[in-house]
Scaffold this active site. Structure first.
Site, short mmCIF file in Angstrom:
data_model
loop_
_atom_site.label_atom_id
_atom_site.label_comp_id
_atom_site.label_asym_id
_atom_site.label_seq_id
_atom_site.Cartn_x
_atom_site.Cartn_y
_atom_site.Cartn_z
N HIS A 82 0.86 -1.18 0.00
CA HIS A 82 0.00 0.00 0.00
C HIS A 82 0.89 1.23 0.00
O HIS A 82 1.85 1.30 0.78
CB HIS A 82 -0.90 0.02 1.24
CG HIS A 82 -1.74 1.26 1.31
ND1 HIS A 82 -2.92 1.38 0.61
CD2 HIS A 82 -1.55 2.45 1.93
CE1 HIS A 82 -3.43 2.57 0.82
NE2 HIS A 82 -2.62 3.24 1.61
N ASP A 161 -15.63 1.01 6.03
CA ASP A 161 -14.66 2.05 5.65
C ASP A 161 -15.23 2.94 4.55
O ASP A 161 -15.04 4.16 4.58
CB ASP A 161 -13.35 1.43 5.17
CG ASP A 161 -12.40 2.52 4.70
OD1 ASP A 161 -12.08 3.38 5.53
OD2 ASP A 161 -12.05 2.54 3.51
N ARG A 168 -15.85 11.16 6.68
CA ARG A 168 -14.64 11.89 7.11
C ARG A 168 -14.23 12.93 6.08
O ARG A 168 -13.77 14.02 6.42
CB ARG A 168 -13.49 10.89 7.34
CG ARG A 168 -13.69 10.04 8.58
CD ARG A 168 -12.71 8.88 8.57
NE ARG A 168 -11.33 9.30 8.44
CZ ARG A 168 -10.38 8.61 7.82
NH1 ARG A 168 -10.65 7.44 7.28
NH2 ARG A 168 -9.15 9.07 7.74
N SER A 183 -8.73 2.61 8.42
CA SER A 183 -9.25 2.67 7.06
C SER A 183 -8.36 1.87 6.10
O SER A 183 -8.83 1.00 5.36
CB SER A 183 -9.31 4.15 6.63
OG SER A 183 -9.53 4.26 5.25
N LYS A 187 -9.01 -2.51 4.80
CA LYS A 187 -9.12 -2.91 3.38
C LYS A 187 -8.01 -3.89 3.01
O LYS A 187 -8.24 -4.87 2.31
CB LYS A 187 -9.04 -1.67 2.48
CG LYS A 187 -10.33 -0.86 2.51
CD LYS A 187 -10.21 0.42 1.70
CE LYS A 187 -9.25 1.39 2.29
NZ LYS A 187 -9.43 2.78 2.04
N1 URA Z 1 -6.34 6.32 2.39
C1 URA Z 1 -7.31 5.51 2.91
O1 URA Z 1 -7.62 4.47 2.35
N2 URA Z 1 -7.90 5.89 4.05
C2 URA Z 1 -7.58 7.02 4.71
O2 URA Z 1 -8.15 7.29 5.75
C3 URA Z 1 -6.58 7.86 4.16
C4 URA Z 1 -5.97 7.48 2.99
#
Ligand code: URA
Length: 426
Positions: A82, A161, A168, A183, A187
């Protein structure tokens, strides 16, 4: 339990229990807890923070709000990377097929560009026919058949999320380390990986502006992964200039292909190798960094990683032989002589949006053919009138100034290290 009393507890700095966090997230996903109460809770978390235990409980609840990918017990390691996002970051396009060629499987879930940094899915959609909306069944099947996929997160994975992130986004509560951690990790953990690597970027072209903040976020992410028994490491990388030469969509795919063929810019190749080495080591495919590097370099230089990329493109409906359309270009020149001491990377990202290559609102159409090509890097010596950037597109006068002003030329040569810190692991 009452949502208002939990919001008050968090507002007053109290730690929430696993049960209370479960009550909030499950209630929110079901629609029993309305957006206005969740927004108040997100703001309380923003100001009060969360302990490691609370962050882990939040991550787990968000992960459990949906399905997870399932893999057979066949001894094959499933891994992912990521990146917190940065201009010119096309490492995913290279890393997934490269690691598949080394025997790992990579079910990569990626995102779209919003704001100044581009998104992997937008880049891949420059390839005619390429599908980024694979179902859970397709993600699992293609990962096992081809070794890798790159697709958007299906709505079935971590739906909490999706709902919380949208809230958010409009309540100024995105930049909270525990909320970002839950978050991202909910995932990624929904892929049921055995190892993860995180590229946490800082600088003018990144979400985190300082190395200190990036380090803090990386530690929180690594801890969340380790708590879930997923081997997780992170690299902290400098995003005070674009990664590689190309920024945009089609132009970035072309540059990723160059790397997959053993060519392309050194910084992009080195970062992709460093992230891939982390995963080969975490997955115990290689015991040492040198062996891992040799394995990766061989697959870039002999063209097999590129062949694997073509297989992935075809499996996802894309035409691997398509000629990608790139907008005609113009060059812009240095205004004075000296050294490139700073590149305001975020401004270049904004210029790409102005050219039509990025979006300011979810769902906007983008022009995949526009982009920028960096002809200089921080520390380079330039003469007045020397081309410093190639613009694929038709910039208006405001965009032209944005691009020109992004370069600072001074008497002092600056220099940047790309990888500045390693977190987690041995
Ligand atoms: N990327 C995400 O997937 N979530 C966040 O909260 C910030 C960046």
């Amino acid at each position: 339990m009452f949502p208002a009393s939990l919001i008050a507890a968090k507002r007053d700095g109290k730690e929430l229990t696993e049960k209370e966090i479960g009550f909030l997230i499950r209630g929110y996903v079901r629609g029993d807890i309305p957006d206005y109460q969740m927004a108040a809770m997100a703001m309380a978390i923003y100001f009060r923070g969360m302990s490691d235990r609370e962050t882990a409980a939040l991550t787990l609840e968000m992960l459990n709000s949906g399905s997870c990918l399932r893999w057979p017990a066949d001894g094959i390691a499933r891994v992912d990377k990521h990146s917190t996002g940065g201009l010119g970051d096309k490492t995913s396009l290279i890393l997934a097929p490269l690691l598949a060629e080394c025997g790992l499987q990579v079910p990569m879930l990626s995102g779209r560009g919003l704001g100044a940094t581009g998104g992997t899915l937008d880049k891949l959609e420059s390839i005619p026919g390429f599908r980024t909306d694979l179902s859970l069944e397709e993600i699992q099947r293609l990962t096992m058949d081809i070794g890798c996929v790159i697709t958007g997160a299906s709505g079935e994975l971590a739906p909490a999320d999706r709902k919380l992130y949208a809230l958010r986004d409009v309540t100024a509560t995105v930049p909270s380390i525990p909320l970002i951690t839950a978050s991202i990790m909910s995932k990624k953990l929904a892929e049921s990986p055995s190892a993860l690597v995180l590229d946490v970027k800082f600088g003018s072209g990144a979400f985190m502006k300082t190395q200190e903040d990036a380090s803090w976020l990386a530690r929180s992410l690594v801890q969340a992964g380790e708590r879930m028994n997923v081997r997780t490491t992170a690299l902290i990388t400098d995003m005070n200039q674009p990664l590689g030469r190309m920024c945009g969509n089609a132009v970035e795919v072309l540059e990723a292909i160059d790397i997959l063929k053993g060519q392309g810019p050194t910084d992009l190749r080195e970062l992709t190798l460093a992230l891939s080495i982390e995963l080969l080591m975490s997955a115990h495919v290689c015991s040492g960094q040198d062996a891992a590097r040799r394995m990766l370099e061989q697959r870039l230089d002999n063209g097999t990683a590129f062949e694997r990329f073509r297989m992935m493109v075809a499996a996802q409906g894309g035409n691997p032989d398509a000629i990608l359309r790139v907008h005609p270009s113009m060059e812009m020149e240095a205004r004075s002589s000296g050294f490139i001491s700073e590149i305001r990377t975020e401004d270049l990202g904004m210029a790409i949006i102005a050219l039509g290559g990025g979006r300011t609102q979810l769902g906007q159409m983008i022009d995949h053919s526009v982009g920028l090509e960096m002809l200089v890097r921080v520390g380079d010596k330039v003469d007045a009138g020397q081309p410093v950037i190639r613009v694929y597109g038709n910039p208006d006068s405001v965009t032209e100034s944005l691009i020109a002003d992004a370069f600072t030329i001074s008497d002092e040569p600056g220099s940047l290290d790309l990888i500045v810190e390693h977190i987690g692991g041995l």
